[in-house]
Motif scaffolding. Structure first.
Motif: not given
Length: 313
Positions: A212-240
């Protein structure tokens, strides 16, 4: 921590460029290319609870050595040995409850390419290829729950002088009777979680646009695949409470995971010139399978926003 430690590596960039560029060489026609910024909302991260030292004492051990005798080993006699005749040794186990934490907004880039498949007037049905990235993190510290256990052992077994010998960490006794523990904790247990996530999502979809004039309205849909790069760390300590840390434990799990999904987006574009446009989109990615480990678990579905510059050739 402040900033995600996982970013867009050169290998990841080549994968993204290959996903976009290779199909372009196979399909003839006029293409539009876009590049921009991506901001992604991620689910809360579920932080997994656990018991330190596999559920055993974190400040020593109590072991039957045969012949009716028991060996009591402590980390710090001055903090663990008490009683009128120094005849009580106190130990602790530590349990970390499950918790949740907010993930920071994921930030990254958005690349795209599209071409028309069918046109009628100002309406265009097209094919699009997308590649979006997002890097996010979370870090938090929780206080763990301590349970005390006190054993009555032979009188004066640590030091007849009335003060525990700080240099003696192990004693043998024929007595082994559970008694009431002190009412006040003299230690604190803390567990820190550090979660880093890099998400690279590639999609192929159909797009429907109306000009519409200079503006364009749009929608899209489709399948994907994702590569997930993860790093989970847990550090525990007990102190007097005096300040000395007597137990530490670390668990770290990292790797790459691949997840299938689906995306849907909608937005508006504005033509700045015949060859250059500016697009603003909202996009939702549905990725049904979480990424999890013994440290943390996080869902990958979420809403994102993109601002892109479009080039038409």
């Amino acid at each position: 921590m402040g900033r995600p430690s996982i970013g867009l590596s050169w290998v990841s960039l080549r994968v993204i460029l290959g996903w976009v560029l290779v199909p372009l060489g196979l399909l003839a026609g006029d293409w539009e290319f876009s590049v921009g910024a991506n901001v992604r909302v991620l689910d809360d991260v579920d932080l997994k609870g656990m018991s330190l030292n596999g559920g055993g004492y974190v400040d020593g051990s109590v072991t039957a050595i045969g012949g009716g005798l028991w060996r009591y080993t402590v980390k710090d006699p001055l903090n663990q040995v008490a009683g009128a005749s120094l005849d009580e040794a106190t130990y602790r186990t530590v349990t970390v409850p499950d918790a949740t934490d907010d993930m920071d907004l994921g930030v990254g880039i958005a690349l795209g390419a599209s071409r028309a498949l069918w046109t009628r007037g100002a309406t265009v049905l097209g094919l699009e290829l997308t590649a979006v990235t997002a890097a996010s993190d979370a870090d938090t510290t929780v206080t763990a729950r301590q349970t005390l256990e006190t054993w009555s052992i032979a009188a004066d077994t640590w030091n007849p002088g009335g003060v525990p010998d700080p240099g003696t960490l192990s004693k043998v006794s024929a007595n082994h009777v559970a008694v009431a523990s002190p009412d006040v904790l003299n230690s604190v247990a803390r567990v820190g979680y550090d979660v880093d996530l890099g998400l690279y999502t590639f999609g192929t979809g159909l797009t429907l646009r109306h000009q519409i004039s200079k503006f364009c309205f749009g929608v899209a849909t489709g399948p994907t695949f994702s590569v997930v790069d993860y790093d989970f760390q847990r550090d525990s300590s007990v102190t007097w409470l005096g300040g000395d840390t007597f137990y530490t434990e670390r668990q770290r799990e990292s790797g790459l995971a691949v997840r299938a999904g689906w995306y849907a987006r909608g937005g508006i574009g504005c033509a700045l010139t015949e060859a250059i446009g500016l697009d603003v989109h909202l996009r939702y990615d549905f990725i049904p399978v979480d990424v999890g480990s013994d440290v943390a678990d996080i869902g990958l579905s979420g809403l994102g926003g993109q601002v892109s510059v479009t080039l038409r050739f």
